[in-house]
Design an enzyme around this catalytic site. Structure first.
Site, PDB file in Angstrom:
ATOM      1  N   ARG A 163      52.224  32.301  48.497  1.00  0.00           N
ATOM      2  CA  ARG A 163      51.204  33.254  48.924  1.00  0.00           C
ATOM      3  C   ARG A 163      51.605  34.690  48.615  1.00  0.00           C
ATOM      4  NH1 ARG A 163      51.208  35.283  53.917  1.00  0.00           N
ATOM      5  NH2 ARG A 163      52.175  33.406  54.792  1.00  0.00           N
ATOM      6  N   TYR A 190      24.904  43.585  43.796  1.00  0.00           N
ATOM      7  CA  TYR A 190      24.987  42.145  44.037  1.00  0.00           C
ATOM      8  C   TYR A 190      24.772  41.862  45.524  1.00  0.00           C
ATOM      9  CZ  TYR A 190      27.366  37.669  44.805  1.00  0.00           C
ATOM     10  OH  TYR A 190      27.696  36.399  45.207  1.00  0.00           O
ATOM     11  N   ASP A 242      32.114  48.240  40.311  1.00  0.00           N
ATOM     12  CA  ASP A 242      32.091  46.819  39.966  1.00  0.00           C
ATOM     13  C   ASP A 242      31.806  46.735  38.468  1.00  0.00           C
ATOM     14  OD1 ASP A 242      31.449  44.143  39.496  1.00  0.00           O
ATOM     15  OD2 ASP A 242      30.591  43.875  41.488  1.00  0.00           O
ATOM     16  N   LYS A 245      33.257  35.435  36.091  1.00  0.00           N
ATOM     17  CA  LYS A 245      32.247  35.720  35.079  1.00  0.00           C
ATOM     18  C   LYS A 245      32.889  35.921  33.705  1.00  0.00           C
ATOM     19  CE  LYS A 245      29.365  35.694  38.611  1.00  0.00           C
ATOM     20  NZ  LYS A 245      30.236  35.726  39.800  1.00  0.00           N
TER      21      LYS A 245
END
Length: 383
Positions: A53, A106, A179, A204
């Site tokens: 982690r 978004y 973004d 994406k």
């Protein structure tokens, strides 16, 4: 290997963080699946790794690659784009702080701020960030902690002048978050234009093959990086090693993929713009697009997303459900072409808000298939 900003974008995309394996000489570094790492004495860590982690060599390689392709100092990789946004927002905001977000953002980003952080005391205001007058009025009304913009925006492809918005935000005492998912760093470099932080849905264009979910956060601010990195570790929404490796592999071809996405999308936008069955085409590569001049100045290509508006919601649904090569599905940015009906799919969460998308809009994620096949598919679906 090299991550120097003196090298071209494609060289950085291929080589940054990609050191050949020291033991075998393998050109492609191995994927490190280990969840824990041997310590040479208590607290004496090899290369800083102790637990999956807190760090993983495959994730580290991706994070160096992310920073290099955005022309920034630091990169962080997360389990999803929203996980990256959540870490950034919680790292930088406190109860009572405000976020000024674009009115064509978004839906998931708005939902995260308004519905998850809202009860915590974070306020959100909406404005058309592509309109300098609207920006000035919004910043005069109150000072946000963050200004959050997508350019090109989702799904109406509004274009915002990043350099101008950066100056306005900084003069008001706010940080600018961009973004950059739609453009990708292959076409647009927000850090160089004054942005403080860049976020991505790596699902994406960065991944590019519809086979990985991931998110990224990039900055040149050491203070922002350290705060966000602590949240990455403490909250634990990290990308797994295979997801990190798939994203790294996708980034290596990002430059040439974005060229083909842009070429195909440009052809499709022109075709739709000349078709009487289509009321409006949203694509910054069209000369009559309101943001065409700014997009030409700050982007090296216009991207692979085209949105179109038809005369009724019934017709829009028909188009979205009638394509054959364009696949009806959520998401975007893969090599295959997708069609989406935002009102009931990606933007259903913002129905009834200032970010609501007209129900006559269809969004296309234009892939890299043969352009004639794509044009034929759309021509038949519109009929």
């Amino acid at each position: 290997m090299t991550s120097s900003t003196t090298h071209g974008f494609d060289s950085r995309a291929v080589h940054a963080g990609q050191h050949p394996d020291a033991t075998t000489g393998a050109v492609i570094p191995p994927v490190h699946f280990s969840s824990t790492y041997v310590q040479d004495g208590i607290g004496n860590l090899r290369e800083g790794y102790e637990y999956g982690r807190s760090g993983n060599p495959t994730r580290t390689a991706l994070e160096r690659q992310l920073a290099a392709i955005e022309g920034a100092e630091f990169g962080l990789s997360f389990a999803s784009g929203l996980a990256a946004e959540d870490a950034l927002l919680r790292a930088l905001l406190a109860p009572g702080d405000e976020v000024l977000i674009g009115n064509d953002a978004y839906g998931g980003s708005y939902r995260l701020i308004a519905r998850l952080l809202g009860p915590w005391g974070v306020r959100v205001r909406v404005a058309d960030l592509s309109d300098p007058a609207a920006v000035a009025a919004a910043l005069q009304q109150s000072t946000p902690r963050l200004v959050w913009v997508e350019t090109p925006s989702n799904p109406l492809l509004r274009i915002t002048d990043i350099a101008a918005l950066s100056r306005a935000a900084h003069e008001a005492g706010a940080l600018l978050v961009v973004d950059n998912t739609f453009a990708s760093p292959a076409l647009q470099q927000p850090i160089a234009l004054g942005a403080d932080v860049v976020v991505h849905s790596a699902t994406k264009y960065l991944g590019g093959h519809s086979d990985v979910v991931g998110g990224a956060l990039v900055t040149s601010s050491a203070a922002i990086y350290e705060k966000a990195k602590f949240l990455q570790f403490a909250a634990g929404a990290v990308s797994g090693p295979l997801d990190a490796w798939l994203t790294t592999r996708g980034i290596k071809t990002l430059g040439i993929r974005m060229q083909r996405h842009s070429e195909n999308a440009g052809r499709i936008a022109q075709f739709l713009d000349e078709d009487a069955r289509v009321a409006t085409v949203y694509y910054p590569g069209l000369a009559h697009h309101p943001g065409h001049a700014i997009a030409t100045a700050q982007m090296s290509g216009f991207g692979g997303i085209v949105s179109l508006e038809v005369g009724s919601s019934r017709h829009a649904r028909h188009v979205a459900e009638s394509t054959r090569l364009f696949t009806l599905a959520e998401s975007l940015g893969g090599v295959e072409s997708l069609v989406n009906y935002p009102d009931e799919m990606t933007h259903a969460s913002v129905r009834g808000t200032e970010l609501a998308v007209p129900d006559t809009i269809v969004r296309l994620s234009v892939g890299i298939e043969s352009i004639d096949d794509l044009l034929e598919d759309l021509d038949r679906a519109l009929g």
